[in-house]
Design an enzyme around this catalytic site. Sequence first.
Site, PDB file in Angstrom:
ATOM      1  N   LYS A   4      -6.119   0.873  23.415  1.00  0.00           N
ATOM      2  CA  LYS A   4      -7.204   0.719  22.445  1.00  0.00           C
ATOM      3  C   LYS A   4      -8.279  -0.168  23.047  1.00  0.00           C
ATOM      4  O   LYS A   4      -7.954  -1.112  23.772  1.00  0.00           O
ATOM      5  CB  LYS A   4      -6.685   0.093  21.145  1.00  0.00           C
ATOM      6  CG  LYS A   4      -7.765  -0.104  20.081  1.00  0.00           C
ATOM      7  CD  LYS A   4      -7.217  -0.508  18.724  1.00  0.00           C
ATOM      8  CE  LYS A   4      -7.076  -1.983  18.492  1.00  0.00           C
ATOM      9  NZ  LYS A   4      -8.266  -2.799  18.807  1.00  0.00           N
ATOM     10  N   GLU A  17     -12.692  -1.592  11.131  1.00  0.00           N
ATOM     11  CA  GLU A  17     -12.305  -2.944  10.694  1.00  0.00           C
ATOM     12  C   GLU A  17     -13.402  -3.588   9.860  1.00  0.00           C
ATOM     13  O   GLU A  17     -14.571  -3.593  10.252  1.00  0.00           O
ATOM     14  CB  GLU A  17     -11.995  -3.825  11.919  1.00  0.00           C
ATOM     15  CG  GLU A  17     -11.607  -5.257  11.505  1.00  0.00           C
ATOM     16  CD  GLU A  17     -10.932  -6.085  12.581  1.00  0.00           C
ATOM     17  OE1 GLU A  17     -10.617  -5.561  13.655  1.00  0.00           O
ATOM     18  OE2 GLU A  17     -10.709  -7.283  12.319  1.00  0.00           O
TER      19      GLU A  17
HETATM   20  N1  LIG Z   1      -4.071 -13.374  12.338  1.00  0.00           N
HETATM   21  C1  LIG Z   1      -5.063 -12.519  12.587  1.00  0.00           C
HETATM   22  N2  LIG Z   1      -5.385 -11.593  11.650  1.00  0.00           N
HETATM   23  C2  LIG Z   1      -6.385 -10.707  11.855  1.00  0.00           C
HETATM   24  O1  LIG Z   1      -6.649  -9.872  10.968  1.00  0.00           O
HETATM   25  C3  LIG Z   1      -7.079 -10.754  13.091  1.00  0.00           C
HETATM   26  C4  LIG Z   1      -6.706 -11.733  14.038  1.00  0.00           C
HETATM   27  N3  LIG Z   1      -5.708 -12.609  13.759  1.00  0.00           N
HETATM   28  N4  LIG Z   1      -7.344 -11.845  15.223  1.00  0.00           N
HETATM   29  C5  LIG Z   1      -8.262 -10.837  15.643  1.00  0.00           C
HETATM   30  C6  LIG Z   1      -8.995 -10.285  14.508  1.00  0.00           C
HETATM   31  C7  LIG Z   1      -9.958 -11.240  13.852  1.00  0.00           C
HETATM   32  N5  LIG Z   1      -9.969 -10.732  12.499  1.00  0.00           N
HETATM   33  C8  LIG Z   1     -10.424 -11.438  11.409  1.00  0.00           C
HETATM   34  C9  LIG Z   1     -10.426 -12.803  11.424  1.00  0.00           C
HETATM   35  C10 LIG Z   1     -10.856 -13.513  10.325  1.00  0.00           C
HETATM   36  C11 LIG Z   1     -11.319 -12.865   9.219  1.00  0.00           C
HETATM   37  C12 LIG Z   1     -11.811 -13.668   8.037  1.00  0.00           C
HETATM   38  O2  LIG Z   1     -11.619 -14.850   7.974  1.00  0.00           O
HETATM   39  N6  LIG Z   1     -12.443 -13.019   7.057  1.00  0.00           N
HETATM   40  C13 LIG Z   1     -12.901 -13.654   5.827  1.00  0.00           C
HETATM   41  C14 LIG Z   1     -14.343 -13.325   5.549  1.00  0.00           C
HETATM   42  C15 LIG Z   1     -15.317 -13.823   6.537  1.00  0.00           C
HETATM   43  C16 LIG Z   1     -15.383 -15.316   6.690  1.00  0.00           C
HETATM   44  O3  LIG Z   1     -15.749 -15.997   5.717  1.00  0.00           O
HETATM   45  O4  LIG Z   1     -15.083 -15.789   7.825  1.00  0.00           O
HETATM   46  C17 LIG Z   1     -12.118 -13.122   4.656  1.00  0.00           C
HETATM   47  O5  LIG Z   1     -11.872 -13.904   3.737  1.00  0.00           O
HETATM   48  O6  LIG Z   1     -11.759 -11.934   4.657  1.00  0.00           O
HETATM   49  C18 LIG Z   1     -11.307 -11.483   9.199  1.00  0.00           C
HETATM   50  C19 LIG Z   1     -10.850 -10.768  10.305  1.00  0.00           C
HETATM   51  C20 LIG Z   1      -9.078  -9.625  12.370  1.00  0.00           C
HETATM   52  N7  LIG Z   1      -8.119  -9.882  13.406  1.00  0.00           N
HETATM   53  C1  LIG Z   2      -6.785  -6.134  14.055  1.00  0.00           C
HETATM   54  C2  LIG Z   2      -6.431  -5.060  15.056  1.00  0.00           C
HETATM   55  C3  LIG Z   2      -7.238  -3.830  14.884  1.00  0.00           C
HETATM   56  C4  LIG Z   2      -6.550  -5.577  16.471  1.00  0.00           C
HETATM   57  O1  LIG Z   2      -7.375  -5.176  17.251  1.00  0.00           O
HETATM   58  C5  LIG Z   2      -5.614  -6.617  16.913  1.00  0.00           C
HETATM   59  O2  LIG Z   2      -4.615  -6.883  16.225  1.00  0.00           O
HETATM   60  O3  LIG Z   2      -5.858  -7.165  17.991  1.00  0.00           O
HETATM   61 MG   LIG Z   3      -7.617  -6.394  18.936  1.00  0.00          MG
END
Ligand SMILES: Nc1nc(=O)c2c([nH]1)NC[C@@H]1CN(c3ccc(C(=O)N[C@@H](CCC(=O)O)C(=O)O)cc3)CN21
Ligand SMILES: CC(C)C(=O)C(=O)O
Ligand SMILES: [Mg+2]
Length: 281
Positions: A118, A186
């Site tokens: 990926k 995503e």
């Molecule tokens: N533990 C973990 N979970 C994940 O889903 C994830 C990772 N790590 N690492 C790589 C990416 C980063 N991703 C992320 C990381 C943080 C948010 C997050 O904090 N989202 C907030 C909204 C935005 C904000 O305020 O920062 C939320 O409440 O959904 C979302 C996706 C998805 N992936």
């Molecule tokens: C959140 C998924 C799509 C990913 O790329 C990861 O786990 O690294």
């Molecule tokens: Mg990834």
Amino acid sequence: MAEAPKRVRTRHFARAKEEGITITGLTSYDVLTAQIFDEAGIDFLLVGDSAGNTVLGYDTTLPVTIDDLIPLTRGVVRGVKRALVVADMPFGSYETGPDEALHTAFRFMKETGAHAVKLEGGVRSAEQIRRIVSAGIPVMGHVGFTPQSEHGLGGHVIQGRGTAADQLLADAKAVEEAGAFAVVLEMVPAEAAERVTAELSIPTISVGAGPHCDGQLVVWTDWAGLTSGRIPKFVKQYANLRDVLFDAAVAYKADVESGAYPDEAHSYSDETAEKAHRDRE
Ligand SMILES: Nc1nc(=O)c2c([nH]1)NC[C@@H]1CN(c3ccc(C(=O)N[C@@H](CCC(=O)O)C(=O)O)cc3)CN21
Ligand SMILES: CC(C)C(=O)C(=O)O
Ligand SMILES: [Mg+2]
């Protein structure tokens, strides 16, 4: 002996979309969780560069290297009998061009036994996808919020809102046209993801992209309640492993300090050895 289950192949992804069967995915970073998720019938396991957060304790996925992910991917491959294993290509391992991308994909395929790779990006990664696919390696695309670009995107920002929905669709189409067998969407509004899902012939896999995609994927440590601190809003928690393990550690410490563990049942003695010897005769 039980017959080995039939392996999930990329053609089963295409068939699932045609037949309206939703595809299930989880991340995995080790052999034990891979065994459990595989036995539960999860269709694919992604060895994500999210290992940077979940295994290595970084704040982002940016520092993760190919050499970090290869041993983890090997473990996951050894744990599965049925699930398709996807190796996530880390930041800095494919962006300079198709040659670099194919070189990285070869490393994952040869050194881990993964079934697919990926990489992140739509239009900007299309040539990389095309080259890897032409070498016979299945590629899963990843558009919408692409965590390796979080600084460029200005944080964890929802992608494809309003007029940005057209760019999202163009990116997803570029991934499909380049030959990918599936594409992760995503952090995208459910409406935009529904439109992309309808317009593409390859399955869309939602990570926080609502219920209308052809499959769902989640970072397992978030879903199982093991991650410390905030987890993304789109994650539903199915267990509370952090509490389970914390309680176990507290109980173990108390037993060791009081002398309750180890007791006779969990110790060896000459007498037990003699009895075992007698029983064998
Ligand atoms: N533990 C973990 N979970 C994940 O889903 C994830 C990772 N790590 N690492 C790589 C990416 C980063 N991703 C992320 C990381 C943080 C948010 C997050 O904090 N989202 C907030 C909204 C935005 C904000 O305020 O920062 C939320 O409440 O959904 C979302 C996706 C998805 N992936
Ligand atoms: C959140 C998924 C799509 C990913 O790329 C990861 O786990 O690294
Ligand atoms: Mg990834």
